[in-house]
Design a protein around this motif. Sequence first.
Motif, PDB file in Angstrom:
ATOM      1  N   UNK A 179       0.849  -1.184   0.000  1.00  0.00           N
ATOM      2  CA  UNK A 179       0.000   0.000   0.000  1.00  0.00           C
ATOM      3  C   UNK A 179       0.878   1.225   0.000  1.00  0.00           C
ATOM      4  N   UNK A 180       0.912   1.978  -1.094  1.00  0.00           N
ATOM      5  CA  UNK A 180       1.861   3.066  -1.216  1.00  0.00           C
ATOM      6  C   UNK A 180       1.537   3.916  -2.435  1.00  0.00           C
ATOM      7  N   UNK A 181       2.341   4.971  -2.658  1.00  0.00           N
ATOM      8  CA  UNK A 181       2.231   5.809  -3.840  1.00  0.00           C
ATOM      9  C   UNK A 181       3.582   5.834  -4.548  1.00  0.00           C
ATOM     10  N   UNK A 182       3.570   5.510  -5.813  1.00  0.00           N
ATOM     11  CA  UNK A 182       4.823   5.473  -6.562  1.00  0.00           C
ATOM     12  C   UNK A 182       4.546   5.735  -8.029  1.00  0.00           C
ATOM     13  N   UNK A 183       5.624   6.030  -8.756  1.00  0.00           N
ATOM     14  CA  UNK A 183       5.521   6.352 -10.182  1.00  0.00           C
ATOM     15  C   UNK A 183       6.504   5.473 -10.950  1.00  0.00           C
ATOM     16  N   UNK A 184       6.073   4.986 -12.126  1.00  0.00           N
ATOM     17  CA  UNK A 184       6.950   4.194 -12.992  1.00  0.00           C
ATOM     18  C   UNK A 184       6.943   4.814 -14.384  1.00  0.00           C
ATOM     19  N   UNK A 185       8.124   5.084 -14.885  1.00  0.00           N
ATOM     20  CA  UNK A 185       8.281   5.569 -16.252  1.00  0.00           C
ATOM     21  C   UNK A 185       9.065   4.520 -17.021  1.00  0.00           C
ATOM     22  N   UNK A 186       8.409   3.872 -17.970  1.00  0.00           N
ATOM     23  CA  UNK A 186       9.016   2.760 -18.702  1.00  0.00           C
ATOM     24  C   UNK A 186       9.413   3.209 -20.098  1.00  0.00           C
ATOM     25  N   UNK A 187      10.725   3.360 -20.320  1.00  0.00           N
ATOM     26  CA  UNK A 187      11.229   3.766 -21.628  1.00  0.00           C
ATOM     27  C   UNK A 187      11.787   2.593 -22.403  1.00  0.00           C
ATOM     28  N   UNK A 188      12.315   2.867 -23.591  1.00  0.00           N
ATOM     29  CA  UNK A 188      12.864   1.803 -24.437  1.00  0.00           C
ATOM     30  C   UNK A 188      14.168   1.242 -23.880  1.00  0.00           C
ATOM     31  N   UNK A 189      14.963   2.080 -23.246  1.00  0.00           N
ATOM     32  CA  UNK A 189      16.254   1.624 -22.742  1.00  0.00           C
ATOM     33  C   UNK A 189      16.389   1.773 -21.224  1.00  0.00           C
ATOM     34  N   UNK A 190      15.585   2.669 -20.628  1.00  0.00           N
ATOM     35  CA  UNK A 190      15.666   2.893 -19.192  1.00  0.00           C
ATOM     36  C   UNK A 190      14.282   2.878 -18.548  1.00  0.00           C
TER      37      UNK A 190
END
Length: 314
Positions: A179-190
């Motif tokens: 249970x939390x708040x987080x962000x994910x940014x999924x790129x092609x290499x990173x």
Amino acid sequence: MNATNLINTIKRMLTDKLTASEREQLLNEKPMIRFQARQWEKAPKKHWEENVSSQTILHKVMARCHSAKQPVSYNKKYFRMGYSIAATIVLFIVSCWLVNNLSSSYIKISTYTQEKRVFMLPDSSEVWLNEASEICYHKSFSDNRKVFLKKGEAFFKVKKKQGAPFSVFFHQSHVEVTGTEFNIKSGDSESEITLFTGSIKFQAEKGQEEIPMSTNERIIYNMHTKSVVCSNIDANEYDWRSDKYHFTNKPLQEFVEFINRSHDTQVIIKGKGLKELRFNGTIHKNEPLKDIIEKICISLDLQMKTEKDSIILF
């Protein structure tokens, strides 16, 4: 095959005593048969009951050979064609079934360019999707809380549920939380994972050791070099959901460094003790530099001037 053997083979053929292998061999001797037929045409006809031409002999020989072979070849050809058609139809039916059933088992949510969306998952967890992003989850999500970030960026506010961890999968990596708040940014290499509240565990690839993360930490994982870089951040500074930077009690020197990076400029603080002043306020992502400098001067009672390519605050 010499002439004597050829004559004997033809005799056996005309009396229906030729084997399958001999018929095959006879067919391969077509040039020799043509030559020998001409010789038989000139020779005494002790081997034949009537006077026939070489072309007639050749035609008769080849016709008998083909008549014995053709039905088998014909049947095999069409049997193979039938099997191929049947296999294609079965494959097509199975593929359609898989596509319809598998795709219908998952719910997909996506955004277009310059579009952002916020929605609620079946367990009451909230998800914000940045532009040109996509996630999907199984219809039985309440029993198995797994989200697949196919592309782009998503912010998660996870509803805590006892005994039911929440997982997000992206590329070969995944994050598991309670249970939390987080962000994910999924790129092609990173891939970039930022934790705002609570705690999560990041696993770069299956089988690798999990990396625990704490509040206000960010991990950048490079999929090519397999490197993991951890750093502490001020998680409240920027929120892509509103395109605003929020600063609370921010030292002026650090705030000026942020301005220089984001606007590619040179702002300099001159004056004793001014660098330690604290700035509180909100800055829009695309806000003009002139407006930002005015906010600083008004809120901290400062003045500004321009010297060559620099802006001086005093």
